[in-house]
Scaffold this motif. Sequence first.
Motif, mmCIF file in Angstrom:
data_model
loop_
_atom_site.group_PDB
_atom_site.id
_atom_site.type_symbol
_atom_site.label_atom_id
_atom_site.label_comp_id
_atom_site.label_asym_id
_atom_site.label_seq_id
_atom_site.Cartn_x
_atom_site.Cartn_y
_atom_site.Cartn_z
ATOM 1 N N GLY A 186 0.802 -1.215 0.000
ATOM 2 C CA GLY A 186 0.000 0.000 0.000
ATOM 3 C C GLY A 186 0.838 1.270 0.000
ATOM 4 O O GLY A 186 0.545 2.232 -0.717
ATOM 5 N N ARG A 187 1.916 1.271 0.790
ATOM 6 C CA ARG A 187 2.764 2.466 0.877
ATOM 7 C C ARG A 187 3.594 2.667 -0.385
ATOM 8 O O ARG A 187 3.766 3.797 -0.851
ATOM 9 N N CYS A 188 4.125 1.576 -0.940
ATOM 10 C CA CYS A 188 5.070 1.674 -2.055
ATOM 11 C C CYS A 188 4.388 1.688 -3.424
ATOM 12 O O CYS A 188 5.029 2.040 -4.421
ATOM 13 N N CYS A 189 3.135 1.304 -3.473
ATOM 14 C CA CYS A 189 2.400 1.251 -4.747
ATOM 15 C C CYS A 189 1.154 2.129 -4.637
ATOM 16 O O CYS A 189 0.022 1.615 -4.591
ATOM 17 N N PRO A 190 1.328 3.442 -4.604
ATOM 18 C CA PRO A 190 0.187 4.333 -4.356
ATOM 19 C C PRO A 190 -0.839 4.353 -5.477
ATOM 20 O O PRO A 190 -1.956 4.842 -5.270
ATOM 21 N N LEU A 191 -0.504 3.832 -6.660
ATOM 22 C CA LEU A 191 -1.431 3.813 -7.786
ATOM 23 C C LEU A 191 -2.265 2.537 -7.843
ATOM 24 O O LEU A 191 -3.061 2.362 -8.770
ATOM 25 N N LEU A 192 -2.092 1.653 -6.866
ATOM 26 C CA LEU A 192 -2.773 0.358 -6.889
ATOM 27 C C LEU A 192 -4.290 0.541 -6.914
ATOM 28 O O LEU A 192 -4.861 1.174 -6.037
ATOM 29 N N LYS A 193 -4.924 -0.050 -7.934
ATOM 30 C CA LYS A 193 -6.374 0.076 -8.104
ATOM 31 C C LYS A 193 -7.095 -1.269 -8.033
ATOM 32 O O LYS A 193 -8.309 -1.298 -7.845
ATOM 33 N N SER A 194 -6.356 -2.351 -8.193
ATOM 34 C CA SER A 194 -6.996 -3.670 -8.193
ATOM 35 C C SER A 194 -6.149 -4.638 -7.385
ATOM 36 O O SER A 194 -4.947 -4.749 -7.614
ATOM 37 N N LEU A 195 -6.778 -5.343 -6.449
ATOM 38 C CA LEU A 195 -6.092 -6.331 -5.627
ATOM 39 C C LEU A 195 -6.921 -7.598 -5.566
ATOM 40 O O LEU A 195 -8.120 -7.569 -5.281
#
Length: 318
Positions: free
Chosen positions: A166-175
């Motif tokens: 979450g901290r290192c991948c701020p663009l994450l939209k799908s998990l």
Amino acid sequence: MDPSPAAPSPPQPPGQCRNWLELPRDVTESILLRLGAIEILTSAQKVCLLWRNICKDPSMWRAVDMRNPGDFWDMPYDLETMCRHAVDRSCGQLVDINVEYFGTDELLNYIADCSSRLRRLRLVSCHSISEEGLSEAAAKLPLLEELNISYCSYWSLTKEPLEVVGRCCPLLKSLKLNSKGHRRPYIECDEEALAIAENMPELRQLQVFGNKLTNDGLLAILDGCPHLESLDLRQCFNVNLTGNLGRRCAEQIKHLRFPTDPTDDIEIHDNGSSDEDCPSGFSDIDYFSDDYGYYEFSGDSDYSYYGDIIDYGDFYFD
């Protein structure tokens, strides 16, 4: 005045085959792109010199699909070596990679080191990837938008690697964080749900198939991920979508899958255990046995494979 349309090509004489080498290069590329990386490296690139040259073009390796049946004992290839070769061919252009069964910490970090532009990472049934390995790789992937770490462990992740993601991948939209669902024993755990809620505010899609989260964890996700549009809670048997929580989900989530919804459209990776007697995709006895006590999973958990170095044939060149 528009010119007359070109006359159709005359029909080929009976028994005459099409010369595929006469296809335009972009058409040939489009056809080859429909193959997975394994098929390209073991077969397609050995057809002819033209196809080999096309298969070495970095643009062919922006997406690498390493899906495989997981039957390593009958597979004559070293998939990790093959995957590294595919990553090398991308020359830093890799944006999408799918690895199944054979992923390791070393391979994952090799991918991250060579592919800082990566936007989609799918790791399915990669039991040799540790929480530390996932955390280390995530720190190198600031552009990551989609992450699938399903069936990657015989136990639940702790919150730490999800917090790092979450901290290192701020663009994450799908998990996608899937596991195999079980009704017994009644284990409740909101650690993963809280890590998602507190560290992934930009999520649009979340699939937590077979998770042990409770209503409290689900509520935290709804509060912490305000942009969430799609939520898959199938086989999350600790969640009860009635009353205010059910209404909240109906109002906030456009595409909601309930814990008891059918699972026909999802591939459940059970790595050898049989579900013949459990058509819904979950088993009561995998987690609990009156005779033998508590087990995490049934079956052998050792899927390491060290094959011979792959032979790419006469047309294999570095």
